[in-house]
Design a protein around this motif. Structure first.
Motif, PDB file in Angstrom:
ATOM      1  N   ARG A   1      31.621  77.434 -37.357  1.00  0.00           N
ATOM      2  CA  ARG A   1      32.124  78.185 -36.168  1.00  0.00           C
ATOM      3  C   ARG A   1      32.649  78.810 -36.217  1.00  0.00           C
ATOM      4  NH1 ARG A   1      35.284  72.395 -35.849  1.00  0.00           N
ATOM      5  NH2 ARG A   1      33.640  70.853 -34.618  1.00  0.00           N
TER       6      ARG A   1
ATOM      7  N   LEU B   1      34.775  70.178 -24.666  1.00  0.00           N
ATOM      8  CA  LEU B   1      34.698  68.693 -25.506  1.00  0.00           C
ATOM      9  C   LEU B   1      32.978  68.280 -24.961  1.00  0.00           C
ATOM     10  CD1 LEU B   1      37.205  66.410 -24.610  1.00  0.00           C
ATOM     11  CD2 LEU B   1      36.656  67.603 -26.137  1.00  0.00           C
ATOM     12  N   ARG B   2      32.032  69.387 -24.081  1.00  0.00           N
ATOM     13  CA  ARG B   2      30.536  68.714 -23.432  1.00  0.00           C
ATOM     14  C   ARG B   2      30.231  69.917 -24.182  1.00  0.00           C
ATOM     15  NH1 ARG B   2      31.897  67.451 -17.562  1.00  0.00           N
ATOM     16  NH2 ARG B   2      32.995  65.066 -17.768  1.00  0.00           N
ATOM     17  N   ASP B   3      30.720  70.717 -24.782  1.00  0.00           N
ATOM     18  CA  ASP B   3      28.972  72.087 -25.704  1.00  0.00           C
ATOM     19  C   ASP B   3      28.127  71.630 -26.231  1.00  0.00           C
ATOM     20  OD1 ASP B   3      30.410  73.019 -23.218  1.00  0.00           O
ATOM     21  OD2 ASP B   3      30.024  75.333 -24.504  1.00  0.00           O
ATOM     22  N   ASP B   4      27.088  71.927 -25.916  1.00  0.00           N
ATOM     23  CA  ASP B   4      25.750  71.748 -26.614  1.00  0.00           C
ATOM     24  C   ASP B   4      26.304  72.217 -28.336  1.00  0.00           C
ATOM     25  OD1 ASP B   4      23.097  70.929 -27.077  1.00  0.00           O
ATOM     26  OD2 ASP B   4      22.811  73.095 -27.185  1.00  0.00           O
ATOM     27  N   TRP B   5      26.541  73.662 -28.729  1.00  0.00           N
ATOM     28  CA  TRP B   5      26.709  73.937 -29.527  1.00  0.00           C
ATOM     29  C   TRP B   5      27.493  72.596 -30.526  1.00  0.00           C
ATOM     30  CZ3 TRP B   5      30.877  75.865 -32.619  1.00  0.00           C
ATOM     31  CH2 TRP B   5      31.762  76.590 -32.048  1.00  0.00           C
ATOM     32  N   LEU B   6      29.223  72.654 -29.768  1.00  0.00           N
ATOM     33  CA  LEU B   6      29.572  71.899 -30.807  1.00  0.00           C
ATOM     34  C   LEU B   6      28.989  70.553 -31.704  1.00  0.00           C
ATOM     35  CD1 LEU B   6      32.182  70.950 -27.927  1.00  0.00           C
ATOM     36  CD2 LEU B   6      32.505  72.735 -29.689  1.00  0.00           C
ATOM     37  N   THR B   7      27.347  70.688 -31.669  1.00  0.00           N
ATOM     38  CA  THR B   7      26.887  69.508 -32.135  1.00  0.00           C
ATOM     39  C   THR B   7      26.073  69.803 -32.916  1.00  0.00           C
ATOM     40  OG1 THR B   7      26.002  68.769 -29.899  1.00  0.00           O
ATOM     41  CG2 THR B   7      28.104  67.474 -31.703  1.00  0.00           C
ATOM     42  N   ARG B   8      25.469  70.944 -32.971  1.00  0.00           N
ATOM     43  CA  ARG B   8      24.494  72.608 -33.354  1.00  0.00           C
ATOM     44  C   ARG B   8      25.258  72.970 -34.916  1.00  0.00           C
ATOM     45  NH1 ARG B   8      20.324  70.269 -30.692  1.00  0.00           N
ATOM     46  NH2 ARG B   8      20.327  70.096 -28.598  1.00  0.00           N
ATOM     47  N   PRO B   9      23.714  72.962 -35.689  1.00  0.00           N
ATOM     48  CA  PRO B   9      24.521  73.905 -37.287  1.00  0.00           C
ATOM     49  C   PRO B   9      24.322  74.905 -37.156  1.00  0.00           C
ATOM     50  CG  PRO B   9      21.581  72.668 -36.734  1.00  0.00           C
ATOM     51  CD  PRO B   9      22.756  72.675 -35.628  1.00  0.00           C
ATOM     52  N   ILE B  10      26.027  75.262 -36.878  1.00  0.00           N
ATOM     53  CA  ILE B  10      26.673  76.530 -36.348  1.00  0.00           C
ATOM     54  C   ILE B  10      27.763  76.771 -36.994  1.00  0.00           C
ATOM     55  CG2 ILE B  10      26.997  78.365 -34.512  1.00  0.00           C
ATOM     56  CD1 ILE B  10      24.805  77.063 -32.437  1.00  0.00           C
TER      57      ILE B  10
ATOM     58  N   MET C   1      29.297  81.627 -34.734  1.00  0.00           N
ATOM     59  CA  MET C   1      29.761  81.722 -33.409  1.00  0.00           C
ATOM     60  C   MET C   1      31.238  82.849 -33.188  1.00  0.00           C
ATOM     61  SD  MET C   1      28.660  80.592 -30.287  1.00  0.00           S
ATOM     62  CE  MET C   1      27.612  79.269 -30.234  1.00  0.00           C
TER      63      MET C   1
ATOM     64  N   GLN D   1      29.495  80.313 -22.864  1.00  0.00           N
ATOM     65  CA  GLN D   1      28.423  80.611 -23.104  1.00  0.00           C
ATOM     66  C   GLN D   1      28.619  79.036 -23.884  1.00  0.00           C
ATOM     67  OE1 GLN D   1      25.521  80.941 -21.305  1.00  0.00           O
ATOM     68  NE2 GLN D   1      26.706  81.932 -20.299  1.00  0.00           N
ATOM     69  N   ASP D   2      29.662  79.032 -24.653  1.00  0.00           N
ATOM     70  CA  ASP D   2      29.984  78.267 -26.188  1.00  0.00           C
ATOM     71  C   ASP D   2      31.214  77.959 -25.929  1.00  0.00           C
ATOM     72  OD1 ASP D   2      26.152  77.855 -27.289  1.00  0.00           O
ATOM     73  OD2 ASP D   2      27.140  80.527 -26.809  1.00  0.00           O
TER      74      ASP D   2
END
Lengths: 519, 300
Positions: free
Chosen positions: A85, A74-83, A88, A68-69
């Motif tokens: 690692r 290289l495309r997952d939304d979460w990679l550039t969200r303030p999460i 996660m 899901q994450d």
């Protein structure tokens, strides 16, 4: 709520919103595969199917929640969200624990309570997450972490499975002395890499993948670990036994113990009837591949050995036995085929009094060896076990805790006139547990499979069961349990003059029960 | 500079996707990164947001090494890519509820405004939205926390003109104080908004400068030439896509100073010329001519 906890909660809510149908199935599966339900499934295929579906659904859920994450993407939304690692990773592990582990534990707990166990005892199996379960779950987590799609993960798992099957298939033919995986009591060696490597590599792989985003390096570690899990399959029994010897401090008994063969020509095993059909005995002892490789008019016989120099009360357990035709200088001319089809290994394991093994050789190998005046060499890999604890329990169905043995109870099965002894010990169980009647003349003994897992390497918190039959008129009401621990693993060779038990023993007298005259 | 890269490079299996790229994106700029497909734009942007790590060189984004970008920076940085994977099974409302809990600086009013502006249906799963609607949803998700820096990778690719205009309007309306770095191979939609431009080809940045300067130095030249004129000889290095068809000579001047200078160069390199038309170019025309020139110059 702190920032990280809020983020974990948000990720959990999101994953649950997406995966709830599968999550519901996985939550309910432990109930379906619980003993209470499985025991009611009389169809073996249905039982196996229930367990298989349960495992597959759990694996699918773990892979899906990780993807899901995906971190390898290289495309997952979460990679550039303030999460963060690691937040996660924590969210994913919490999800797996909540949906996979907690329901399984709760079911085990309730199931144990329903079996009449006390809450104190029921909590033990429920919370004893075995290394096998943990290892398997982490293996799936690791596979999912270094892949970004279900197809990739399944592809990687299938590739690994194919490699494992190939390794298993070729090991018997490439190893000089057969498949190491067959050594009795050494299952821990065979399965330890598969159980422990996921636990060992999980943190570095997750760190590389999530912390450093070094996907290639993380994948390389996973590939190396997969390769390492196949090492035991490719390890010959002698090397496996060598490892066990290294892990067990040498004792005097290890130096004095030996093995002696029963004198006389070896009893012959008829492999063919006079009309050329395969005999039932040969069918029972060797599978079709083994019989085919021995060819027609094969030589088959049994050998009986007894231990020497073993202290009274100890157990001598044979892990593996081998037989070779060797020339005058000791060079191996031919390795005989042991009877693995019936016993799972060349023979029954307990050699405390004596042990019998069955051997098969092609006629031409025998004749070639006979021409060269070769002799037979028998090699035994023997484990010596000392009794370390003994206890008596009543045949009354009451469950009790016994130090070293764990929680044990006995139950009578009137239809088969047997008594079953069910025990559960948290962590490592004794290397061997035997059971016999405490009173009466019935000296029969039953025992668990030996397990020489080193003390530093607890493997499985699994229940063990012993079944003891009794005479119909027996009034015995108490069973004695004895626990043994391995004190030495020794390798002993016995050279026999001639090929079949003595210089005068010959395969030409095929109508006799032995290959020659008895002394 | 809100983004500053120093010779970043990335190689995939011996293919140099990005070679020694140095970019400087000033605060509050609308910076267009232009180039053909495969020029290295996406790889460059992925290195800027730490999805990829540069093999060589370094980049600073919001004052931080791009490899160290963490939660604090991502609270100030929005990223939208046409290739982005979003949780398809979530509804629009669920997706925004999820995003809301990640950002303490989330502006619910702006979110509501954007959802209304883009007419996003709250109860529809993201996977069932059209491409254009998905892009709008992602854009709304990247704008609602009022980021200081918005990095957009081909956000308008594959959108029909109407949706493209809606998205751009929405973007520019809401992102007045936001620095925007936008990659595209089609510049018409940001023609009026872009303040800076960089052109990439085969992993390299060929130039980067303020759009006004680009516009001022690029001219399309059309001249009538006589039969005897010869354009086969050496032409000025600042001319490209030069071509002659019958009595018309065309080229693009990349270092325009004045009409008189153009005329002088034409006489010198082409011979006698008749009517000369020196026309300013739009960014889209500039980009197209650059791409044509690069394609022509590329070894077959």
């Amino acid at each position: 709520m702190s920032g990280n906890l809020r983020i974990i909660a948000a990720i959990l809510r999101k994953d649950l919103a997406v995966l709830w149908p599968l999550a519901v199935i996985v939550v309910l599966l432990p109930v379906l595969r619980s003993d209470a339900v499985l025991q009611n499934l009389r169809n073996d295929n249905l039982r196996a199917g229930t367990i298989g579906i349960s495992v597959l659904a759990t694996m699918l859920l773990i892979v899906s929640v990780m993807h899901q994450d995906a971190s390898a993407s290289l495309r997952d939304d979460w990679l550039t969200r303030p999460i963060p690692r690691w937040t996660m990773v924590a969210a994913k592990l919490v999800f797996i624990a909540a949906v996979v582990c907690v329901p399984a534990m709760a079911t085990d707990f309730v199931s144990a309570l329903a079996d009449g166990r006390s809450a104190g005892e029921a909590i033990a199996p429920a919370t004893a997450v075995s290394h096998a379960t943990l290892g398997a779950m982490l293996a799936v987590v690791v596979f999912a972490a270094v892949t970004s799609t279900l197809l990739e993960a399944v592809g990687a798992l299938v590739a690994f499975a194919v490699a494992a099957i190939l390794a298993q298939a070729i090991s018997g033919s490439v190893l000089p002395d057969g498949k190491g995986i067959l050594v009795a009591g050494a299952e821990w060696f065979s399965f330890a890499p598969a159980l422990y490597l996921p636990i060992v590599i999980a943190t570095p792989v997750l760190w590389l993948q999530y912390g450093r985003r070094r996907t290639l390096l993380a994948r390389a570690i996973v590939a190396c670990a997969c390769t390492a899990t196949m090492i035991p399959v490719l390890t010959p029994p002698s090397a496996m036994f060598g490892v066990m010897r290294l892990l067990t401090p040498a004792t005097d008994v290890g130096r004095t113990a030996g093995a002696a063969l029963a004198p006389g020509c070896f009893p012959r095993i008829a492999t063919e009837t006079e009309s050329g059909d395969i005999t039932d005995e040969a069918r029972r002892l060797w599978n079709s591949d083994e019989r085919a490789s021995a060819g027609p008019r094969a030589i088959a016989f049994s050998t009986t050995s007894a231990p020497t120099g073993v202290p009274r009360g100890w157990k001598a357990m044979i892990g593996f036995a081998q037989a070779f035709f060797v020339d005058a200088s000791g060079g191996v001319l031919y390795r005989l085929q042991g009877a693995s089809a019936v016993f799972g290994r060349p023979d029954g394991v307990d050699a405390s009094r004596s042990a019998t093994h069955f051997w098969l050789a092609p006629r031409n190998a025998y004749e070639d060896a006979a021409r060269r005046s070769a002799r037979l060499r028998l090699k035994y890999f023997v484990s010596l076990l000392e009794p370390v604890a003994s206890t008596e329990i009543g045949v009354n169905g009451r469950r009790q805790y016994v130090s070293r043995f764990g929680y044990c109870s006995t139950g009578i099965d009137a239809s088969s006139d047997t008594v079953s002894i069910d025990c559960f010990v948290r962590g490592r169980r004794p290397a061997l547990v035997t059971a016999r009647w405490s009173e009466g003349a019935d000296a029969r003994e039953t025992m668990t499979r030996p397990d020489y897992t080193p003390a530093a390497l607890p493997m499985l918190s699994a229940p063990y069961r012993l079944t003891l039959s009794r005479f119909r008129d027996s009034t015995a009401a108490r069973v004695t349990l004895t626990a043994y621990e391995a004190r030495a693993h020794v390798e002993r060779s016995v050279d026999v003059r001639g090929l079949l038990g003595g210089p005068s023993c010959s395969a030409s007298l095929t109508s006799s029960n032995t290959y020659g005259d008895q002394p | 500079m809100i983004i500053e890269t120093d010779g970043i490079s990335k190689t995939f299996r011996r293919h140099d996707a990005v070679r020694h790229v140095s970019l400087s994106v000033p605060q509050s700029a609308v910076y267009a990164l232009v180039g053909e497909n495969g020029a290295g734009k996406t790889t460059t942007l992925r290195m800027l947001v730490n999805i990829l790590t540069p093999d060589r060189g370094s980049a600073r984004v919001l004052g931080v090494d791009s490899r160290r970008l963490a939660r604090r920076e991502f609270l100030r940085l929005g990223y939208v890519s046409e290739n982005q994977t979003i949780p398809d099974r979530l509804t629009v409302a669920q997706y925004f509820r999820y995003l809301r809990s990640l950002y303490p600086n989330w502006d619910p009013r702006l979110e509501a405004e954007l959802l209304a502006r883009f007419a996003l249906p709250a109860d529809r799963p993201l996977g069932k939205l059209s491409h254009g609607m998905r892009m709008k949803a992602m854009l709304a998700g990247a704008l609602s926390f009022r980021p200081e820096l918005l990095i957009l990778d081909e956000p308008l690719s594959g959108l029909d003109p109407l949706v493209r205009d809606e998205v751009m309007e929405g973007l520019l309306h809401q992102a007045e104080h936001t620095t925007i770095l936008i990659s595209s191979h089609e510049l018409s939609e940001i023609e009026g908004a872009a303040t800076h431009m960089a052109f990439m080809d085969r992993g390299r940045v060929l130039f980067q400068e303020p759009v006004d300067e680009v516009r001022s130095r690029f001219r399309e030249i059309t001249a009538t030439v006589g039969d005897e004129s010869d354009v086969a000889g050496d032409l000025p290095a600042s001319w490209f896509v030069a071509e002659r068809s019958r009595n018309t000579f065309r080229c693009v001047e990349t270092a325009f100073v004045s009409d008189a200078e153009v005329l002088q160069k034409l006489i010198l390199h082409v011979g006698a010329v008749g009517n000369v038309d020196v026309r300013p170019m739009s960014l889209r025309e500039i980009a197209k001519s650059l791409m044509r020139a690069m394609r022509t110059a590329r070894p077959q």
